[in-house]
Design a protein around this motif. Structure first.
Motif, PDB file in Angstrom:
ATOM      1  N   TYR A  77       0.786  -1.330  -0.069  1.00 22.80           N
ATOM      2  CA  TYR A  77       0.022   0.160   0.285  1.00 22.80           C
ATOM      3  C   TYR A  77       0.733   1.500  -0.199  1.00 22.80           C
ATOM      4  CZ  TYR A  77      -3.830  -3.050   0.830  1.00 22.80           C
ATOM      5  OH  TYR A  77      -4.782  -3.997   0.572  1.00 22.80           O
ATOM      6  N   LEU A  78       2.227   1.405   0.374  1.00 17.99           N
ATOM      7  CA  LEU A  78       2.868   2.585   0.344  1.00 17.99           C
ATOM      8  C   LEU A  78       4.254   2.188  -0.651  1.00 17.99           C
ATOM      9  CD1 LEU A  78       2.933   2.934   4.161  1.00 17.99           C
ATOM     10  CD2 LEU A  78       1.692   4.063   2.569  1.00 17.99           C
ATOM     11  N   GLY A  79       4.392   1.241  -0.970  1.00 16.92           N
ATOM     12  CA  GLY A  79       5.639   1.110  -2.261  1.00 16.92           C
ATOM     13  C   GLY A  79       6.762   0.532  -1.419  1.00 16.92           C
ATOM     14  N   ARG A  80       7.621   0.143  -2.456  1.00 14.21           N
ATOM     15  CA  ARG A  80       8.923  -0.376  -2.368  1.00 14.21           C
ATOM     16  C   ARG A  80       9.719   0.432  -1.130  1.00 14.21           C
ATOM     17  NH1 ARG A  80      12.843  -1.521  -0.290  1.00 14.21           N
ATOM     18  NH2 ARG A  80      14.782  -2.816  -1.203  1.00 14.21           N
ATOM     19  N   GLU A  81       9.509   1.699  -1.432  1.00 20.51           N
ATOM     20  CA  GLU A  81      10.301   2.754  -0.639  1.00 20.51           C
ATOM     21  C   GLU A  81       9.988   2.729   0.896  1.00 20.51           C
ATOM     22  OE1 GLU A  81       7.007   4.790  -2.401  1.00 20.51           O
ATOM     23  OE2 GLU A  81       8.249   3.276  -3.067  1.00 20.51           O
ATOM     24  N   ALA A  82       8.936   1.976   1.039  1.00 20.92           N
ATOM     25  CA  ALA A  82       8.515   2.032   2.501  1.00 20.92           C
ATOM     26  C   ALA A  82       9.099   0.910   3.548  1.00 20.92           C
ATOM     27  CB  ALA A  82       6.765   1.847   2.584  1.00 20.92           C
ATOM     28  N   ILE A  83       9.856   0.186   2.751  1.00 22.26           N
ATOM     29  CA  ILE A  83      10.433  -1.156   3.443  1.00 22.26           C
ATOM     30  C   ILE A  83      12.250  -0.851   3.186  1.00 22.26           C
ATOM     31  CG2 ILE A  83       8.523  -2.430   3.260  1.00 22.26           C
ATOM     32  CD1 ILE A  83       9.902  -4.087   1.047  1.00 22.26           C
ATOM     33  N   ASN A  84      12.555  -1.445   4.161  1.00 20.47           N
ATOM     34  CA  ASN A  84      14.194  -1.443   4.322  1.00 20.47           C
ATOM     35  C   ASN A  84      14.888  -2.643   3.503  1.00 20.47           C
ATOM     36  OD1 ASN A  84      14.444  -3.542   6.214  1.00 20.47           O
ATOM     37  ND2 ASN A  84      14.154  -1.596   7.754  1.00 20.47           N
ATOM     38  N   GLU A  85      16.009  -2.938   3.201  1.00 20.13           N
ATOM     39  CA  GLU A  85      16.708  -4.013   2.618  1.00 20.13           C
ATOM     40  C   GLU A  85      16.317  -5.281   3.354  1.00 20.13           C
ATOM     41  OE1 GLU A  85      17.788  -3.965  -0.465  1.00 20.13           O
ATOM     42  OE2 GLU A  85      17.090  -1.810  -0.437  1.00 20.13           O
ATOM     43  N   ARG A  86      16.313  -5.191   4.619  1.00 19.04           N
ATOM     44  CA  ARG A  86      16.235  -6.528   5.439  1.00 19.04           C
ATOM     45  C   ARG A  86      14.779  -6.843   5.360  1.00 19.04           C
ATOM     46  NH1 ARG A  86      20.359  -8.055   8.755  1.00 19.04           N
ATOM     47  NH2 ARG A  86      21.896  -6.861   9.309  1.00 19.04           N
ATOM     48  N   GLU A  87      13.861  -5.902   5.409  1.00 17.89           N
ATOM     49  CA  GLU A  87      12.395  -6.172   5.132  1.00 17.89           C
ATOM     50  C   GLU A  87      12.116  -6.763   3.830  1.00 17.89           C
ATOM     51  OE1 GLU A  87       9.652  -3.102   8.015  1.00 17.89           O
ATOM     52  OE2 GLU A  87      10.851  -2.243   6.399  1.00 17.89           O
TER      53      GLU A  87
END
Length: 338
Positions: free
Chosen positions: A144-154
């Motif tokens: 719902y918020l896009g790839r930029e909303a999660i970090n590399e580990r996530e």
């Protein structure tokens, strides 16, 4: 907090309507301010802010604003509301107070740690249900918020939510048909985590499942994950979720709540050590390793106005008892503050 374009606002409203979650909440301290929750979870608080003309939206006008927004965004035709009458925003057209508010609309999005959280809505296998819940937070952030909303580990964990036998341990009651679907990405993510946990048996089962995802093998994987043999995988998953979550901010509350929470953490730590357990908050175990305890917390939103009025701050003790050929998880509430 940042401004949001009319196009992006319309897109978010449509998504809320799709899941029947559109609502407007008036700020009791500012009669002209309304909040529209977009995504409120243990890991994200994302909401839209509209400042309306108090002369036109006075008192409890949240429902009226909701209808105006539906018409403005073309989600709902004007003649389907109010007995065929157009609402304020639709009737006035461009240049109205609604259009002005939309042009000045803002979005507030904050990311928070979620690895300390625990909700226990479904009994049985709570140690797995909690992990699946946290994976769901990551997956929803990206969806719902896009790839930029999660970090590399996530990003390395997000596809685990697409593995059916793991999703079987849903933290909420839902249609079990949803548990049966597994994506290739979900299987591959499971294989990597099985390798990280050095569980060769699970790795072999997953390779077999990738080639032939039969019902029988799916049921065997479910049983394996819930057994004492699958606990090493659970421990590795818990560790990786914690590493993915820690970079985010912790929620902060009033001095009264923060002081109470710190006292409870110290009290719980002393109590568990007096029982002979070793470790440090929030992870403890017995010296023989058969009892594993994690202290979890259930917190209200930082934006309390958008939270359930009955929501409290709670501490739980999630205990897993490991014996050869047997695993049992039990949960009990330790403290609560409203």
């Amino acid at each position: 907090m940042q401004t949001i374009t009319a196009e992006k606002l319309r897109e978010k409203l449509r998504r809320l309507v799709e899941v029947d979650a559109l609502e407007a909440v008036r700020d009791p301290g500012r009669i002209n301010r309304y909040y529209i929750p977009y995504m409120m979870s243990d890991g994200v608080e994302d909401y839209l802010i509209l400042d309306m003309d108090p002369a036109r939206y006075t008192g409890e006008d949240a429902d009226r604003l909701k209808e105006d927004l539906l018409v403005w965004s073309d989600i709902c035709p004007a003649d389907s509301l109010g007995g065929g009458q157009k609402t304020q925003g639709a009737d006035e057209g461009a240049g109205t107070d609604l259009e002005t508010a939309i042009a000045q609309a803002r979005e507030s999005c904050s990311y928070y740690q979620y690895h300390r959280m625990g909700h226990y809505w479904v009994s049985g296998q709570e140690h797995l249900r909690r992990l699946v819940y946290q994976l769901g937070i990551i997956h929803e952030k990206m969806t719902y918020l896009g790839r930029e909303a999660i970090n590399e580990r996530e990003a390395g964990l997000v596809e685990l939510a697409e593995f059916g036998p793991l999703r079987h341990f849903s933290p909420v009651h839902e249609n079990p048909v949803e548990w049966h679907v597994s994506s290739l990405g979900g299987i591959r993510a499971m294989q990597k985590l099985a390798a990280d946990s050095r569980d060769e048996r699970l790795g072999w089962l997953l390779s077999s499942f990738e080639k032939l995802p039969s019902k029988e093998l799916r049921e065997y994987l479910i049983a394996y994950l819930a057994s004492d043999r699958g606990f090493a995988f659970c421990q590795e998953l818990q560790s990786q979720i914690e590493l993915a979550s820690r970079p985010y901010a912790s929620r902060h509350f009033s001095n009264r709540i923060e002081t109470w929470a710190q006292k409870e953490r110290r009290r719980i730590d002393i109590s568990l050590r007096e029982e002979g357990l070793v470790g440090r908050f929030p992870h403890y175990k017995s010296k023989d390793g058969e009892r594993r305890i994690v202290i979890t917390e259930e917190m209200p939103f930082a934006m309390r106005l958008l939270d359930d009025k009955d929501m409290a701050y709670r501490f739980y003790q999630q205990e897993t008892i490991l014996e050869e050929g047997h695993l049992k998880t039990k949960v009990r509430k330790l403290a609560e503050k409203r």
